[in-house]
Design a protein around this motif. Structure first.
Motif, PDB file in Angstrom:
ATOM      1  N   GLN A  53     -63.102   7.923 -13.969  1.00  0.00           N
ATOM      2  CA  GLN A  53     -62.796   6.709 -14.724  1.00  0.00           C
ATOM      3  C   GLN A  53     -61.834   5.800 -13.944  1.00  0.00           C
ATOM      4  N   GLU A  54     -60.831   6.397 -13.308  1.00  0.00           N
ATOM      5  CA  GLU A  54     -59.846   5.611 -12.569  1.00  0.00           C
ATOM      6  C   GLU A  54     -59.973   5.775 -11.058  1.00  0.00           C
ATOM      7  N   ASN A  55     -60.992   6.504 -10.607  1.00  0.00           N
ATOM      8  CA  ASN A  55     -61.335   6.648  -9.188  1.00  0.00           C
ATOM      9  C   ASN A  55     -60.235   7.236  -8.316  1.00  0.00           C
ATOM     10  N   PHE A  56     -59.830   8.477  -8.639  1.00  0.00           N
ATOM     11  CA  PHE A  56     -58.926   9.194  -7.758  1.00  0.00           C
ATOM     12  C   PHE A  56     -59.157  10.692  -7.902  1.00  0.00           C
ATOM     13  N   VAL A  57     -58.677  11.429  -6.903  1.00  0.00           N
ATOM     14  CA  VAL A  57     -58.703  12.891  -6.928  1.00  0.00           C
ATOM     15  C   VAL A  57     -57.334  13.339  -7.420  1.00  0.00           C
ATOM     16  N   TYR A  58     -57.320  14.277  -8.351  1.00  0.00           N
ATOM     17  CA  TYR A  58     -56.103  14.763  -9.002  1.00  0.00           C
ATOM     18  C   TYR A  58     -55.857  16.199  -8.572  1.00  0.00           C
ATOM     19  N   VAL A  59     -54.627  16.494  -8.117  1.00  0.00           N
ATOM     20  CA  VAL A  59     -54.269  17.846  -7.676  1.00  0.00           C
ATOM     21  C   VAL A  59     -52.943  18.249  -8.327  1.00  0.00           C
TER      22      VAL A  59
END
Length: 185
Positions: free
Chosen positions: A39-45
């Motif tokens: 939805q917000e175009n990022f990879v989350y770690v």
């Protein structure tokens, strides 16, 4: 544009994907979770010892860190106008980068019952610093109807007939004022 071949390798604490034909791979010490926010175009770690959320990273699809929360160092940082902005916050409990609202919001606690809410403009300027609503305590940050919200617990005193006492308080991003909206589950 989206990414392809997303792989979360928990054994090696690494995340990799393909973007515009380029393979991107990052490794994080004590990483235990990774996903793609389409939805917000990022990879989350998320990373931390014993599955404690000590560090949170948001990576752009081309591999750049666009937001970092580091509870151990007490720092929150993000990219704004191609520069890294960093703020120091003692006792970080939770922090969120509300990209669509252009604000960073942080909950801090110098001691367990004394938590406060801080809002920062993207250039790092402090927008507000607020105590929790009367009779409530800050639990974590969230969103409600696409607006930043603080989930607050009111304990037995503010519980409804069914014993529910956690509520979303929508945050005014300019003033930090909070409006009680809906139950938080």
């Amino acid at each position: 544009m989206t990414i392809e071949n997303f792989i979360w390798d928990s054994q090696n604490q690494s995340v990799s994907w393909t973007y515009n034909g380029k393979i991107i791979k990052e490794t994080y010490e004590n990483a235990y979770f990774a996903t793609v926010n389409t939805q917000e175009n990022f990879v989350y770690v998320e990373a931390g010892q014993n599955y404690s959320q000590d560090q949170v990273y948001h990576l752009s699809f081309d591999g750049k860190r666009i937001f970092t929360l580091d509870k151990l160092s007490g720092k929150v940082s993000w990219i704004y106008q191609d520069k890294m902005v960093e703020v120091a916050c003692k006792g970080i409990v939770n922090a969120q980068f509300y990209i669509e609202n252009g604000v960073i919001i942080v909950i801090t606690a110098l001691s367990q019952p004394h938590r406060k809410l801080q809002g920062f403009a993207l250039d790092g300027t402090v927008l507000f610093e607020k105590e929790p609503p009367h009779g409530y305590s800050f639990v974590n940050l969230s969103t409600y109807k696409n607006k930043p919200s603080a989930v607050c617990d009111g304990g037995k005193i503010n519980a409804d007939a069914y014993g529910r006492s956690s509520w979303h308080f929508v945050i005014d991003i300019k003033t930090g004022d909070m409006t009680k909206e809906n139950l938080a589950y």
